[in-house]
Design a protein around this motif. Structure first.
Motif: not given
Length: 283
Positions: A143-148
């Motif tokens: 989830t913390t990588m969603a925008a990468r």
């Protein structure tokens, strides 16, 4: 980052089976009369040496390798090979060994690819899409990588993104071809735990190709041992993972024993240095 949890609201369980499958590349037959059944709530692990037909057999269940003879059927008797691609994709998904990495695409958008079977034109008519994508990212810990951008990720991170894409597809059958490749130890363990949860808690039928015999013993209800394109043995891990069978199929002595703490079946190949140490210990 917290450990992934099992998904909720999963698809209605589905079974998938292949019967008397003969598979070839050009004129060379690589799988001979294989049978394989995946049942809801169970993990079936395919093991065997390189070139034994594991991945080819799994791909045939995913309709990516059409059999010369034999058939692939779903639990209601439906001929899987005759289904419309979108109908099949709502029931069965495959995490293959490798996929092309799209350039300049965010993780959340790649995971959303898994919703393609549910969408009409212009991405319409998928009211569960946003929830399914968010859930898939949560359970795989991305989830913390969603925008990468996915082209910025390591091999292990990218593998978890592709797994999330499969989970977003929300099917009753999950096929995994060597899913622990590129993952570090923590995520190997967590992925196998997630696979186990999908089967036990959500009734998903899982078929998984594994090279690590100890991983197969830890996660599988049924183990299918292939050798030279044929199914050599099928059954619970304790029945298939034996010194005699594994040593014969792999061409190297494999010690099989129960772990002293857990009682779980463990497999240890005896290479030259291990054999020397074993001989010295018992001299």
């Amino acid at each position: 980052m917290s450990a992934p949890s099992a998904p909720t609201g999963y698809a209605v369980p589905t079974a998938l089976a292949g019967h008397d499958l003969h598979l070839s590349y050009d004129s060379r037959t690589v799988v001979h009369g294989a049978a394989l059944e995946l049942t809801p709530g169970a993990v079936t692990a395919l093991i065997g040496p390189n070139g034994s037909g594991k991945s080819t057999l799994l791909r045939s269940l995913a309709r990516l390798h059409r059999p010369d003879t034999g058939n692939v059927v779903l639990d209601d008797g439906t001929d899987a090979l005759a289904l419309h691609p979108k109908d099949f994709a709502r029931r069965v998904t495959l995490l293959s060994q490798s996929r092309p990495t799209p350039s300049g695409v965010a993780v959340r958008d790649v995971v959303a690819y898994g919703r393609h079977p549910y969408r009409g034109r212009f991405r319409a008519n998928d009211p569960d899409g946003t929830r399914a994508v968010a859930r898939a990212m949560d359970v795989t810990g991305i989830t913390t990588m969603a925008a990468r951008g996915v082209d910025e990720l390591s091999g292990g991170e990218l593998q978890r993104v592709w797994l999330a894409t499969c989970l977003a597809q929300d099917t009753g059958v999950l096929l995994l071809d060597e899913p622990t490749t590129y993952l570090d130890l923590r995520y190997q363990v967590e992925l196998l735990d997630l696979v186990r949860d999908l089967a036990t808690e959500h009734g998903v039928a899982v078929g998984v190709v594994l090279h690590d015999l100890n991983q197969a013993a830890s996660v599988a209800d049924q183990v299918v041992l292939l050798s030279q394109g044929s199914v050599r043995a099928t059954g619970p891990a304790d029945d298939v993972l034996t010194t005699e069978l594994l040593s014969d199929v792999y061409g190297i002595h494999v010690d099989v024993y129960a772990h002293p703490l857990t009682g779980r079946t463990c497999c240890e190949p005896r290479g030259r240095h291990t054999a020397q140490a074993h001989a010295a210990l018992h001299a």
